[in-house]
Design a protein around this motif. Structure first.
Motif, PDB file in Angstrom:
ATOM      1  N   UNK A   1       0.841  -1.192   0.000  1.00 58.34           N
ATOM      2  CA  UNK A   1       0.000   0.000   0.000  1.00 58.34           C
ATOM      3  C   UNK A   1       0.880   1.247   0.000  1.00 58.34           C
ATOM      4  N   UNK A   2       0.352   2.306  -0.568  1.00 57.81           N
ATOM      5  CA  UNK A   2       1.081   3.580  -0.602  1.00 57.81           C
ATOM      6  C   UNK A   2       0.116   4.723  -0.358  1.00 57.81           C
ATOM      7  N   UNK A   3       0.591   5.713   0.373  1.00 58.01           N
ATOM      8  CA  UNK A   3      -0.165   6.956   0.561  1.00 58.01           C
ATOM      9  C   UNK A   3       0.706   8.117   0.084  1.00 58.01           C
ATOM     10  N   UNK A   4       0.059   9.243  -0.187  1.00 61.69           N
ATOM     11  CA  UNK A   4       0.775  10.411  -0.655  1.00 61.69           C
ATOM     12  C   UNK A   4       1.371  11.210   0.482  1.00 61.69           C
ATOM     13  N   UNK A   5       1.999  12.321   0.113  1.00 61.70           N
ATOM     14  CA  UNK A   5       2.620  13.198   1.103  1.00 61.70           C
ATOM     15  C   UNK A   5       1.557  14.030   1.821  1.00 61.70           C
ATOM     16  N   UNK A   6       1.882  14.450   3.019  1.00 58.30           N
ATOM     17  CA  UNK A   6       0.975  15.287   3.790  1.00 58.30           C
ATOM     18  C   UNK A   6       1.072  14.986   5.263  1.00 58.30           C
ATOM     19  N   UNK A   7       0.375  15.739   6.092  1.00 53.47           N
ATOM     20  CA  UNK A   7       0.404  15.499   7.538  1.00 53.47           C
ATOM     21  C   UNK A   7       0.010  14.062   7.865  1.00 53.47           C
ATOM     22  N   UNK A   8       0.774  13.449   8.739  1.00 53.75           N
ATOM     23  CA  UNK A   8       0.547  12.046   9.069  1.00 53.75           C
ATOM     24  C   UNK A   8      -0.360  11.919  10.287  1.00 53.75           C
ATOM     25  N   UNK A   9      -1.292  10.981  10.206  1.00 55.80           N
ATOM     26  CA  UNK A   9      -2.100  10.638  11.376  1.00 55.80           C
ATOM     27  C   UNK A   9      -1.267   9.747  12.291  1.00 55.80           C
ATOM     28  N   UNK A  10      -1.582   9.724  13.587  1.00 61.05           N
ATOM     29  CA  UNK A  10      -0.816   8.866  14.498  1.00 61.05           C
ATOM     30  C   UNK A  10      -0.936   7.385  14.171  1.00 61.05           C
TER      31      UNK A  10
END
Length: 884
Positions: A62-71
């Motif tokens: 799985x991959x997610x994009x850049x941005x603020x990360x959730x805990x």
């Protein structure tokens, strides 16, 4: 639904990770949705990296994009993912690839001298002509440091492949050569919304060690400089923070430009209005054109700058270990660039050139031109070892399997991870520190140990349990061993371009150091499976420090200790002073079992390449016979009757075939795996037969061999782990489990039991503690409590070693000794009873036994009041030719 947590730090640059699934739980075509802990949908890109035999998903990536990360996050199969607001896109037109993340756009030529023609943010070009550079000499650097002619070449790209094209992750693979030598593969990783791009560079050594000396290897880019000289900035990471300088400095002058101006320049903002008595004299302030940070060792770097070529360098007070990240540009934008594990992979260098011109140049040197040229000649002359008999005699004194022409690095590889970041302005120092940290310790999402265990992957292991004193002591010793190796890496400086990631094999208590210079006792090269020990310890504990240690080992042992081209492609080299020095080239080192963990946990494409190199591992037996020096029979590799050991050889074949089958659905690999499993079951003595003859055309063993031959090393390179995993798959292969259980029961059985069952006593029984996990497996599968007790006895007492491979007395107290004074190079804390063979196998035996027969562990392990569990972990000084 599966919970995910950050391994050690959140990742805000775009993250890729793997998730295991129980057999039958997730269909092959199921979608995946991601949400944070507050149930907010998060766009995710997903793909399958392995399947179970029934076709259901075993591992997904799985991959997610850049941005603020959730805990934390939750991944759920069966639901459609949320769509990204701004996806990453890949367009192909007129020989160019255009990759846009929403923050930056890269333009990539499909062939030629660049990895990227241009990097831009919107309409503003930040950098251009991203390229590979190398320096080559035809003789080594003289001892006196005299001049040597060097040739500079630019890497040429010959093929470009889009491996993924979004919507959240895109991967572009570029292949080519550094000039007329050194093949390379570069992968560019793009994530939606990211301004940085990860660059994975791998090169394969194909030079002549007598005439080819690599004097420099780097990644270079030109940076567009638009701003006034005092609004141009250079930032270079030191040991704790950053050098913060301007090309034309406004601080420290005789006349004050104004406090706000000084503060703005240090913080990387536009200087603003400068005091008149300074503004009128700007042209008189020197412009610093060039900067260099040179990391010559793990203990120190030098930092210099100059105004122009032809003028002296000025030394900048520096430090020890640079984070390996820098920025050059100005208030209207610039380029961040760096190398992961910068100081650990020394000699390395960061260069900024021409910062006072319209086009600066940034270079990350993977091998610093300041260092002596890379010298890959064999380290000794091999005098007196011309015949096999003489070479075997050499083993008796230095434990080195020498053979002329075999200590050759041709075909070994090295992979580096770099980053390039197109910034819209000069980043603040805290932002730069965050960028450097993200490069050096990339964020990774992971499932917890309990969830990993529920998925049923990677065979025999269980979670730590300290519920009894005996269990707690074993867990303490497992922690002791890992912490020892982490400490040893640091105090022994197991760092460097070719060395980082490996550990040493055996300790020399007389010199208070590891035997770095003694033949086969030096670098370990996966001997007796430290890779497996570390990965299983990570799975059961979830410790990030264990993961990072295992990660670096996998990166090293899969690249440097293995041949990726040439006559030994697909094989690895046994332990030696040089990683490629030993003449024993075997699958037991290139073993897919050692790489699978990292691939499935991270979906790393380069590790996938290493696994794909083993798509037809059986063909390596035509090239070289691993036991050629010690054979009692006359044997030449015959494609219709290849000699294959049923221990280290078949275990490595099985790992490669299984991985190929579960990754690609490869029916050929499946058939060879299942066929040879059936053949082992059909042999009159199963695994006790020792070796069998393989027909390369059919992939099947000749089952007529009626002989018993047992090697104490057969089960120490992943065979128990692979057999347990294969049996758990319920593959319906008649006789295989019976054959394996027979071997597990009899190896540590009494001589009388062995003779009663197979007509003779087994010879060469050794490494008792390590083999206790085989007895434990048989006890667990059959429910035999007496056999379980016997396994714990053998684990504790390490008794019955026919080969006397445990010359040191059992270590009662596991502790460190302080050594200081003029007789050591530097103060050390040592555990001279520990060697890597014993540590690895103690770790594996402890993990298996606790998981299989932990409920039978009661009282004192060694059966004596006040006793301590287990023998010392360094007792396996296997002074013989491994595998021969």
């Amino acid at each position: 639904m599966t919970a995910l947590h950050w391994l050690d730090r959140p990742g805000e640059e775009g993250v890729t990770w793997g998730v295991p699934w129980p057999r039958g739980a997730v269909g092959r075509d199921a979608p995946f949705a991601l949400a944070d802990a507050e149930a907010r949908e998060v766009p995710v890109q997903s793909w399958v990296t392995a399947t179970w035999p029934d076709g259901s998903v075993k591992w997904s990536a799985h991959a997610i994009g850049a941005g603020p990360a959730a805990p934390a996050y939750r991944i759920e199969p069966g639901r459609e993912p949320a769509a990204p607001g701004t996806p990453v896109t890949v367009a192909r037109e007129n020989g160019l690839l255009t990759v846009a993340t929403g923050a930056v756009t890269w333009t990539i030529e499909e062939s030629g001298g660049t990895l990227a023609r241009s990097i831009s943010r919107g309409s503003r070009e930040i950098a251009r002509d991203v390229r590979l550079v190398s320096l080559r000499q035809h003789e080594p650097t003289p001892d006196d440091g005299g001049p040597v002619a060097r040739t500079e070449t630019t890497g040429r790209v010959t093929a470009v492949t889009v491996e993924q094209d979004g919507p959240l992750r895109a991967v572009v693979r570029l292949e080519g050569r550094h000039g007329d030598w050194l093949p390379f593969t570069v992968r560019l990783y793009f994530h939606a919304g990211a301004e940085n791009v990860r660059v994975m560079h791998t090169f394969v050594w194909d030079g002549d060690p007598e005439r080819d000396f690599l004097a420099g290897l780097g990644l270079r880019a030109d940076v567009v400089m638009r701003d006034e000289l005092h609004d141009r900035h250079v930032r270079i990471a030191g040991a704790g923070g950053f050098l913060t300088e301007a090309v034309r400095g406004l601080t420290g002058l005789r006349r004050d430009p104004g406090e706000s101006v000084r503060r703005a320049q240090v913080e990387g903002r536009p200087a603003g209005e400068i005091a008149p008595d300074v503004a009128s004299r700007l042209h008189l302030i020197p412009a610093w054109n060039d900067y260099t940070l040179d990391q010559g060792s793990a203990d120190g770097f030098t930092l210099r700058k100059r105004t122009a070529p032809g003028h002296a360098w000025v030394t900048i007070p520096a430090g020890t270990r640079s984070a390996g990240y820098a920025y050059v540009g100005g208030v209207s934008g610039g380029l961040g660039f760096g190398l992961r594990d910068f100081w650990r992979l020394h000699p390395t260098r960061l260069d900024v050139r021409n910062a006072a011109t319209d086009l600066a140049t940034a270079t990350v040197w993977l091998w610093s031109p300041s260092a002596p040229a890379m010298d890959l000649r064999f380290y000794h002359d091999g005098m007196g070892q011309d015949t096999f008999a003489e070479q075997l005699e050499g083993l008796e004194i230095t434990y080195e399997d020498y053979e002329p022409g075999f200590g050759d690095a041709h075909g070994v590889a090295r992979t580096h991870e770099l980053t390039l970041r197109a910034c819209e302005a000069t980043p603040s120092s805290p932002a730069l520190a965050a960028h450097a940290a993200a490069m050096d310790r990339p964020g990774l999402l992971a499932v917890g140990p309990s969830r990993m265990r529920e998925a049923g992957v990677f065979g025999v292991w269980d979670l730590p349990d300290r519920s009894t004193p005996a269990r707690a002591e074993i867990e303490d010793r497992l922690d002791f061993l890992f912490d020892l190796y982490a400490r040893e890496r640091e105090q022994r400086r197991w760092y460097g371009f070719w060395d980082y990631g490996d550990v040493m094999h055996t300790y020399d208590p007389d010199r208070h150091t590891w035997r770095y210079d003694v033949g086969g006792y030096a670098w370990d090269n996966s001997e007796l499976s430290p890779d497996l020990w570390l990965w299983l310890q990570y799975l059961r504990t979830g410790r990030s420090d264990v993961f990072r240690f295992a990660e670096s080992m996998t990166r090293h042992t899969g690249e440097v200790d293995v041949y990726h081209a040439g006559r030994w492609k697909g094989l690895g080299s046994r332990h030696n002073v040089q990683h490629w020095g030993c003449s024993c080239k075997q699958l037991r080192i290139s073993n897919a079992a050692y790489r699978r963990f990292y691939y499935y946990l991270t979906a790393d494409e380069r590790t996938g390449d290493l696994l794909d190199e083993l798509s037809r591992p059986e063909e390596t037996f035509v090239v070289i016979d691993p036991t050629r020096k010690v054979r009692e029979d006359v044997y030449t590799p015959d494609p219709s009757a290849l000699s294959v050991g049923l221990g280290t050889d078949w275990g490595s074949l099985a790992a490669a075939w299984l991985t190929r089958w579960e990754r690609h659905g490869d029916e050929r690999a499946r058939d060879r795996l299942l066929g040879t499993m059936a053949d082992i079951g059909a042999l009159p003595h199963g695994f006790l037969t020792g070796e069998a003859r393989l027909d390369l055309a059919t992939g099947r063993f000749d089952t007529a061999r009626d002989k018993i031959s047992v090697s104490h090393l057969s089960s120490l390179f992943g065979l128990p782990e692979m057999c347990a995993e294969l049996i758990a798959l319920d593959l319906d292969v008649p006789g295989f489990e019976r054959a394996w259980l027979q071997y597990c029961r009899l190896y540590l059985a009494t001589p009388e039991q062995q003779e009663a069952e197979v007509g003779e006593r087994l010879s060469g029984i050794s490494l008792i503690q390590a083999h206790s996990r085989l007895t434990a497996y048989a006890a667990a599968r059959t429910g035999d409590a007496a056999l379980a007790a016997w396994a714990w006895r053998k684990f504790a007492l390490d008794e019955g070693d026919q080969l006397n491979r445990n010359p040191l007395q059992r270590q009662r107290e596991w502790s460190l000794t302080e050594v200081d004074g003029p007789h050591v190079l530097s103060p050390v804390r040592e555990a001279p009873f520990v060697g890597t063979n014993g540590a690895s196998q103690y770790g594996l035996a402890a993990i298996h036994n606790l998981a299989l027969i932990g409920e039978h562990l009661t009282g004192h392990l060694d059966g004596h009041p006040g006793g301590h569990p287990g023998g010392h972990p360094g007792g396996h000084l296997d002074g013989h030719l491994d595998g021969h």
